[in-house]
Motif scaffolding. Structure first.
Motif, short mmCIF file in Angstrom:
data_model
loop_
_atom_site.label_atom_id
_atom_site.label_comp_id
_atom_site.label_asym_id
_atom_site.label_seq_id
_atom_site.Cartn_x
_atom_site.Cartn_y
_atom_site.Cartn_z
N ARG A 8 -4.05 9.27 -44.11
CA ARG A 8 -3.09 8.41 -43.44
C ARG A 8 -1.88 9.22 -42.96
N LYS A 9 -1.44 10.18 -43.79
CA LYS A 9 -0.29 11.00 -43.43
C LYS A 9 -0.60 11.88 -42.21
N TYR A 10 -1.80 12.48 -42.19
CA TYR A 10 -2.17 13.36 -41.07
C TYR A 10 -2.35 12.57 -39.78
N ILE A 11 -2.88 11.36 -39.92
CA ILE A 11 -3.04 10.52 -38.72
C ILE A 11 -1.67 10.16 -38.15
N LEU A 12 -0.72 9.80 -39.05
CA LEU A 12 0.64 9.48 -38.59
C LEU A 12 1.30 10.70 -37.93
N MET A 13 1.07 11.88 -38.48
CA MET A 13 1.65 13.10 -37.90
C MET A 13 1.06 13.36 -36.51
N LEU A 14 -0.25 13.14 -36.37
CA LEU A 14 -0.89 13.34 -35.06
C LEU A 14 -0.33 12.35 -34.04
N ILE A 15 -0.15 11.09 -34.46
CA ILE A 15 0.41 10.08 -33.56
C ILE A 15 1.84 10.45 -33.19
N ASP A 16 2.63 10.97 -34.16
CA ASP A 16 4.01 11.38 -33.88
C ASP A 16 4.05 12.52 -32.87
N ILE A 17 3.12 13.46 -33.00
CA ILE A 17 3.06 14.57 -32.04
C ILE A 17 2.86 14.03 -30.63
N ILE A 18 1.96 13.08 -30.49
CA ILE A 18 1.69 12.47 -29.17
C ILE A 18 2.92 11.72 -28.67
N LEU A 19 3.55 10.92 -29.54
CA LEU A 19 4.70 10.10 -29.13
C LEU A 19 5.90 10.95 -28.77
N ILE A 20 6.14 12.05 -29.51
CA ILE A 20 7.28 12.94 -29.24
C ILE A 20 7.12 13.56 -27.85
N ASN A 21 5.96 14.12 -27.58
CA ASN A 21 5.74 14.78 -26.29
C ASN A 21 5.69 13.78 -25.14
N LEU A 22 5.11 12.57 -25.42
CA LEU A 22 5.09 11.52 -24.41
C LEU A 22 6.52 11.10 -24.06
N SER A 23 7.40 11.06 -25.07
CA SER A 23 8.78 10.67 -24.83
C SER A 23 9.48 11.65 -23.90
N TYR A 24 9.25 12.96 -24.10
CA TYR A 24 9.87 13.95 -23.21
C TYR A 24 9.33 13.83 -21.79
N ILE A 25 8.03 13.61 -21.66
CA ILE A 25 7.44 13.47 -20.32
C ILE A 25 8.02 12.25 -19.61
N LEU A 26 8.13 11.13 -20.33
CA LEU A 26 8.72 9.92 -19.74
C LEU A 26 10.19 10.15 -19.39
N ALA A 27 10.91 10.91 -20.23
CA ALA A 27 12.31 11.22 -19.92
C ALA A 27 12.42 12.02 -18.63
N TYR A 28 11.51 12.99 -18.46
CA TYR A 28 11.48 13.75 -17.21
C TYR A 28 11.18 12.85 -16.02
N CYS A 29 10.23 11.93 -16.21
CA CYS A 29 9.85 11.02 -15.12
C CYS A 29 11.05 10.17 -14.69
N PHE A 30 11.79 9.64 -15.67
CA PHE A 30 12.96 8.81 -15.33
C PHE A 30 14.06 9.66 -14.70
N ARG A 31 14.23 10.89 -15.24
CA ARG A 31 15.31 11.76 -14.72
C ARG A 31 15.03 12.19 -13.28
N PHE A 32 13.76 12.52 -12.93
CA PHE A 32 13.44 13.04 -11.60
C PHE A 32 12.66 12.02 -10.75
N ASN A 33 12.77 10.75 -11.15
CA ASN A 33 12.15 9.69 -10.36
C ASN A 33 10.66 9.93 -10.14
N PHE A 34 9.99 10.37 -11.23
CA PHE A 34 8.55 10.62 -11.26
C PHE A 34 8.11 11.76 -10.33
N ASP A 35 9.06 12.59 -9.90
CA ASP A 35 8.73 13.77 -9.09
C ASP A 35 9.29 14.99 -9.81
N ILE A 36 8.58 15.41 -10.86
CA ILE A 36 9.10 16.44 -11.76
C ILE A 36 8.86 17.82 -11.15
N PRO A 37 9.91 18.63 -11.01
CA PRO A 37 9.73 20.00 -10.50
C PRO A 37 8.84 20.82 -11.43
#
Length: 621
Positions: A8-37
């Motif tokens: 259960r702990k490793y599954i949660l860690m794997l999901i956190d890895i996905i969510l952390i990186n997804l959050s940065y990608i979404l932040a870039y999308c919002f910052r550059f209006n989905f046209d990321i350099p």
């Protein structure tokens, strides 16, 4: 089980890895209006692994992988948010100091999104569980419709458990709260429908079965006022423990308790002068006779808080002493406490004990106290109460005890029974010997003690549980009442004021009519007196009188520094003549002649009126 936890702990860690990186990608999308350099994505790829590891380490340190999220509370939710904020700050600091410098707006946006995704994902377990539990509970036929008094934190916890615990068939129908700003709002999905003034009306209107008083930090006066209102509803009433009884801060249904008579007394806790009590107990050797009994054991609990050099617990009944010994050991109290099994009637053994331990303070609580039993066994009352007290008194004088405090009773005032008469003789002993001894002898007089062995309240509660009848001796009989802690604490305080020869009287406020007490306990158990539970009058028992008193006419009453303690003047000083009369008891007791015993008691205690006692005996028979 351990492998399941790790999985259960490793599954949660794997999901956190996905969510952390997804959050940065979404932040870039919002910052550059989905046209990321392209160069920005390259910069993030260089830091992504380090930033992800930083978050995982922070989450681990905040124990996000140990919590059981299906039962998570607001506390766990806030911890998850704090972990996300700390991880975001450390990731930003790393980027500005060692790694690629990501846009500040991306760092801020990613932090917000991580909070939403990571904390939200974890709380979704709780939300899904509550939804499923709610679906199950919606099909349950509820046993009890409940009105909850108190729409605060404790009340909210109780209602949430009712709503989502499948084993509990309670339906929270409405809240009551004296905060008028809450009235009309909803708390935990339950409407606050009024203040205490609406309790009786709402209980009838909403067909309430049970009322729960869910206010942890409630004072005794408010509690009594609420109970007085609730007993007019005909509903069963329960309470949560006080805030100091809830060790872990959690309020659950299994901690609810029945109403007891202490709640109905409505008294605030006794305020003691802790410094003065500490001054005369700390570092001394203290003896408590009858130390395993109701009052004696509570005295021991209070005394041990003041760090005596040694506490001598003397009792004739080994089970009482054993129970107290085990309690003290559970609380880590091993040293400086001695448990001695002997009787105060054994003069030689008492002398050996006093010679060995040399107590400086003695609280004498050992006595036979049951009125009807002592009417039937007068010789035992004489041997234990009079001769036993005399033995302890003489040893205290011989071994130069500093203070001796006798636990007496209001039944010693104008006694109509043998027990009360013997206790009056005990008071006469300590008053008269005080004039010739270096020991300061005093007595403390109070009435019935709630919860003590033989107390009427546990009897009534047991009779109510068994469906009745509740037995009362007489409709007009009344008594003064105190709680065990009240009585014990005030005895210690009276010891501060003892200079020799005094009889201290504890303020027990107004006497309580026993019939009213029975009715209140029946109503608060959800029954109607003389309809659901009958009350039977069985007649006065041997030696009983309708009204107790606390002072004789001669004693008067003066105030002490404590508003709950008064002192009466000494009224007896002739120790020698008293000893002559007490010694005459020895032959009479050996003959076990009831008539001679009563005659001698009448001679020693002029205020003893056995006429009322004999009337009571005839009524009892």
């Amino acid at each position: 089980m351990e492998s399941l936890k790790n999985s259960r702990k490793y599954i949660l860690m794997l999901i956190d890895i996905i969510l952390i990186n997804l959050s940065y990608i979404l932040a870039y999308c919002f910052r550059f209006n989905f046209d990321i350099p392209t160069y920005e994505l390259a910069r993030f790829k260089n830091d992504a692994i380090i930033i992800t590891v930083i978050y995982l380490i922070v989450f681990y340190l905040f124990k996000l992988y140990k919590n059981l999220w299906i039962y998570a509370s607001m506390d766990e939710f806030l911890i998850a948010i704090y972990a996300c904020i700390v991880g975001n700050l450390l990731g930003t600091i790393y980027g500005f100091t060692f790694g690629e410098r990501l846009p500040l707006s991306v760092d801020i946006l990613s932090g917000i999104i991580i909070i939403i995704l990571v904390a939200g994902f974890r709380m979704s377990f709780r939300i899904v569980r509550e939804y499923l539990d709610g679906k199950v509970k919606s099909h349950i036929i509820y046993d009890k419709r409940v009105l909850v008094v108190g729409a605060g934190k404790a009340g909210t916890m109780i209602v949430n458990e009712m709503k989502f615990c499948n084993e509990v068939n309670y339906l929270p129908v409405a809240f009551i709260d004296d905060d008028k700003y809450k009235v009309g709002t909803s708390v935990a999905g339950v409407e606050v429908m009024g203040t205490r003034n609406n309790i009786v009306q709402l209980a009838k209107q909403l067909d309430i079965d049970e009322i729960l008083i869910a206010i942890a930090a409630i004072d005794m006066k408010t509690k009594k006022e609420l109970l007085d209102i609730c007993k007019e509803t005909g509903c069963k009433v329960k309470l949560i423990p006080g805030i100091y009884e809830i060790i872990d801060g959690k309020v659950t249904l299994n901690k609810l308790r029945e109403v007891n008579f202490e709640d109905l007394l409505g008294r605030d806790p006794v305020k003691l002068d802790m410094e003065q009590i500490n001054d005369y107990i700390k570092g001394t050797t203290v003896m408590v006779t009858g130390g395993g009994g109701s009052i004696g054991s509570e005295l021991c609990r209070q005394i041990i808080k003041f760090n005596p050099k040694e506490l001598i617990i003397l009792d004739n009944y080994e089970n009482n002493a054993y129970i107290l010994q085990q309690e003290f050991r559970r609380n880590g109290i091993f040293e400086n406490v001695k448990y001695i099994i002997t009787s105060v009637k054994d003069k030689k053994k008492l002398d050996l004990i006093f010679n060995k331990y040399r107590p400086e303070i003695v609280f004498h609580a050992a006595a036979h106290k049951h009125v009807p039993l002592m009417e039937e066994n007068p010789s035992e009352a004489i041997k234990n109460n009079i001769f036993g007290t005399l033995n302890v008194v003489l040893c205290s004088d011989k071994y130069k005890v500093k203070k001796f405090v006798l636990i007496s009773t209001d039944k010693a005032v104008n006694p109509t029974n043998i027990m009360g008469a013997t206790k009056r003789v005990c008071e006469m002993i300590i008053q008269s010997i005080d004039k010739r001894s270096k020991t300061q002898f005093a007595a403390v007089r109070f009435g019935n003690v709630l919860g003590s062995n033989g107390s009427v309240v546990p009897l009534f509660i047991e009779q109510i549980k068994n469906g009745g009848p509740v037995t009362v001796t007489h409709k007009d009989i009344n008594r003064f009442f105190m709680t065990i802690p009240e009585a014990s604490q005030l005895v210690l305080q009276a010891g501060v004021y003892a200079k020799g020869g005094e009889i201290f009287v504890l303020d027990m406020e107004d006497p309580v009519r026993i019939y009213d007490l029975a009715c209140d306990l029946i109503r608060l158990s959800g029954y109607v007196p003389n309809k659901d539970i009958s009350i039977e009058f069985i007649g006065l028992r041997p030696g009983e009188k309708l009204y107790e008193e606390v002072l004789t006419k001669e004693e008067g009453l003066n105030r002490t520094c404590h508003n709950k303690i008064f002192v009466g003047r000494p009224t007896f000083e002739d120790f020698n003549s008293l000893m002559v009369k007490i010694n005459e008891f020895k032959t009479i007791v050996e003959e076990d002649d009831r008539e001679k015993i009563i005659y001698k008691l009448e001679e020693i205690v002029p205020t003893y009126k056995r006429f009322e006692s004999e009337v009571a005996v005839s009524n009892f028979i």
